[in-house]
Design an enzyme around this catalytic site. Structure first.
Site, PDB file in Angstrom:
ATOM      1  N   PHE A 199       0.797  -1.223   0.000  1.00 34.11           N
ATOM      2  CA  PHE A 199       0.000   0.000   0.000  1.00 34.11           C
ATOM      3  C   PHE A 199       0.833   1.279   0.000  1.00 34.11           C
ATOM      4  O   PHE A 199       0.285   2.361   0.112  1.00 34.11           O
ATOM      5  CB  PHE A 199      -0.919   0.009   1.232  1.00 34.11           C
ATOM      6  CG  PHE A 199      -1.806  -1.198   1.306  1.00 34.11           C
ATOM      7  CD1 PHE A 199      -2.909  -1.315   0.487  1.00 34.11           C
ATOM      8  CD2 PHE A 199      -1.502  -2.240   2.181  1.00 34.11           C
ATOM      9  CE1 PHE A 199      -3.726  -2.433   0.538  1.00 34.11           C
ATOM     10  CE2 PHE A 199      -2.310  -3.372   2.240  1.00 34.11           C
ATOM     11  CZ  PHE A 199      -3.422  -3.468   1.419  1.00 34.11           C
ATOM     12  N   GLY A 248       4.824  -4.744  10.700  1.00 33.01           N
ATOM     13  CA  GLY A 248       3.862  -4.767   9.599  1.00 33.01           C
ATOM     14  C   GLY A 248       4.574  -5.032   8.280  1.00 33.01           C
ATOM     15  O   GLY A 248       4.870  -4.125   7.513  1.00 33.01           O
ATOM     16  N   SER A 273       7.625  -2.276   1.604  1.00 33.77           N
ATOM     17  CA  SER A 273       8.551  -1.312   2.213  1.00 33.77           C
ATOM     18  C   SER A 273       9.806  -2.021   2.729  1.00 33.77           C
ATOM     19  O   SER A 273      10.868  -1.388   2.855  1.00 33.77           O
ATOM     20  CB  SER A 273       7.865  -0.531   3.333  1.00 33.77           C
ATOM     21  OG  SER A 273       7.180  -1.400   4.199  1.00 33.77           O
ATOM     22  N   ASP A 283       5.579  -9.594  11.640  1.00 28.98           N
ATOM     23  CA  ASP A 283       4.186  -9.678  11.175  1.00 28.98           C
ATOM     24  C   ASP A 283       3.687 -11.096  11.423  1.00 28.98           C
ATOM     25  O   ASP A 283       4.451 -12.051  11.280  1.00 28.98           O
ATOM     26  CB  ASP A 283       4.140  -9.375   9.663  1.00 28.98           C
ATOM     27  CG  ASP A 283       2.756  -8.990   9.166  1.00 28.98           C
ATOM     28  OD1 ASP A 283       1.773  -9.664   9.538  1.00 28.98           O
ATOM     29  OD2 ASP A 283       2.661  -8.028   8.401  1.00 28.98           O
ATOM     30  N   ASP A 314       4.098   0.251  10.963  1.00 27.63           N
ATOM     31  CA  ASP A 314       3.178   0.154   9.825  1.00 27.63           C
ATOM     32  C   ASP A 314       2.346  -1.125   9.955  1.00 27.63           C
ATOM     33  O   ASP A 314       2.039  -1.786   8.978  1.00 27.63           O
ATOM     34  CB  ASP A 314       3.986   0.142   8.513  1.00 27.63           C
ATOM     35  CG  ASP A 314       3.109   0.360   7.290  1.00 27.63           C
ATOM     36  OD1 ASP A 314       1.992   0.904   7.427  1.00 27.63           O
ATOM     37  OD2 ASP A 314       3.541  -0.024   6.183  1.00 27.63           O
ATOM     38  N   HIS A 363      -3.699  -1.124  12.485  1.00 27.55           N
ATOM     39  CA  HIS A 363      -4.042   0.273  12.720  1.00 27.55           C
ATOM     40  C   HIS A 363      -5.224   0.472  13.658  1.00 27.55           C
ATOM     41  O   HIS A 363      -5.791   1.554  13.722  1.00 27.55           O
ATOM     42  CB  HIS A 363      -4.326   0.975  11.385  1.00 27.55           C
ATOM     43  CG  HIS A 363      -3.098   1.164  10.541  1.00 27.55           C
ATOM     44  ND1 HIS A 363      -1.825   1.005  11.024  1.00 27.55           N
ATOM     45  CD2 HIS A 363      -2.944   1.509   9.238  1.00 27.55           C
ATOM     46  CE1 HIS A 363      -0.961   1.242  10.054  1.00 27.55           C
ATOM     47  NE2 HIS A 363      -1.603   1.536   8.951  1.00 27.55           N
ATOM     48  N   ASP A 393       0.871   5.917   7.409  1.00 26.33           N
ATOM     49  CA  ASP A 393      -0.589   6.076   7.411  1.00 26.33           C
ATOM     50  C   ASP A 393      -1.063   7.066   8.471  1.00 26.33           C
ATOM     51  O   ASP A 393      -2.066   6.836   9.156  1.00 26.33           O
ATOM     52  CB  ASP A 393      -1.287   4.714   7.583  1.00 26.33           C
ATOM     53  CG  ASP A 393      -0.904   3.729   6.481  1.00 26.33           C
ATOM     54  OD1 ASP A 393      -0.961   4.128   5.303  1.00 26.33           O
ATOM     55  OD2 ASP A 393      -0.519   2.601   6.794  1.00 26.33           O
TER      56      ASP A 393
END
Ligand code: MG
Length: 218
Positions: free
Chosen positions: A16, A41, A47, A66, A134, A137, A163
């Site tokens: 994203f 994340g 990333s 993650d 990241d 959320h 974000d």
């Protein structure tokens, strides 16, 4: 500057992060000290491609964390669900097998931890020179991840948050609340690029480093 092959890998990896924010992330990471860097994340490692490249150039080691079953917003019926990431056998979202090529390509600097952040926080003790938040959320998990991992940042260490949307009309508020908390707790804001925020853990004032005024008064 990001090498063309690294940028191509980033753009070919599911995720994203827009390219301009990725470029800002890479540039920020290059300013971090060597040592241990932690990304929370991973998803498919988009990333992670850039952070691994920056870690290699900075002489750092990157750990990416993650559970690889996606966040709430990635589940079926939610806005950010990607049907192609569902494992046919388990029927669950599974980003680990999509991330594997990124892990293999960066195995000289990159380690993956596959678990919930709440479990890892129970034993994590390594000082960090860079923390990239990241992950999940939701307010509870975003706050948890900040509280449990930012405390391991060394003085001068970088805290990067993705974000971040100050206006609720643009997105969820949890990352923004984390940034506000970090600033209230002494982090210095270095830069903003889109929804990417770069902060630095403050260096303690000289008086905090001294043995104490008491010893000088003696
Ligand atoms: Mg993100």
């Amino acid at each position: 500057m990001i090498a063309p092959d690294v940028l191509a890998r980033f753009e070919a990896t599911t995720g994203f992060m827009p390219t301009d924010e990725g470029t800002a992330l890479h540039a920020a990471a290059l300013r971090a000290a060597p040592g241990a860097w932690l990304e929370i994340g991973t998803y498919c490692g988009k990333s992670t491609v850039l952070l691994s490249d920056a870690a290699r150039r900075a002489g750092a080691r990157l750990i990416t964390l993650d559970h690889h079953h996606g966040s709430e917003e990635n589940q079926p019926g939610w806005e950010w669900h990607d049907e192609s990431l569902v494992d046919a056998e388990s029927g669950r979202l599974d980003t680990l097998r999509h991330f594997r090529p990124v892990l293999d390509e960066n195995a000289d600097v990159l380690s993956a931890v596959v678990a919930d952040t709440r479990l890892i926080a129970q034993w994590w003790a390594t000082p960090l020179t860079l923390l990239f938040l990241d992950g999940n959320h939701t307010e509870a998990t975003a706050q948890h991840d900040y509280a449990e991992f930012a405390r391991h940042l060394v003085h001068g260490g970088l805290l990067i948050v993705h974000d971040v949307f100050p206006d609720p009309a643009d997105g969820g508020q949890a990352p923004w609340n984390v940034v506000r908390r970090a600033v209230a707790e002494g982090f210095e804001e270095l830069s903003v690029h889109g929804s990417l925020r770069v902060l630095r853990r403050g260096v303690p004032a000289q008086r905090d480093l001294d043995p104490g005024e008491d010893s000088q008064r003696r």
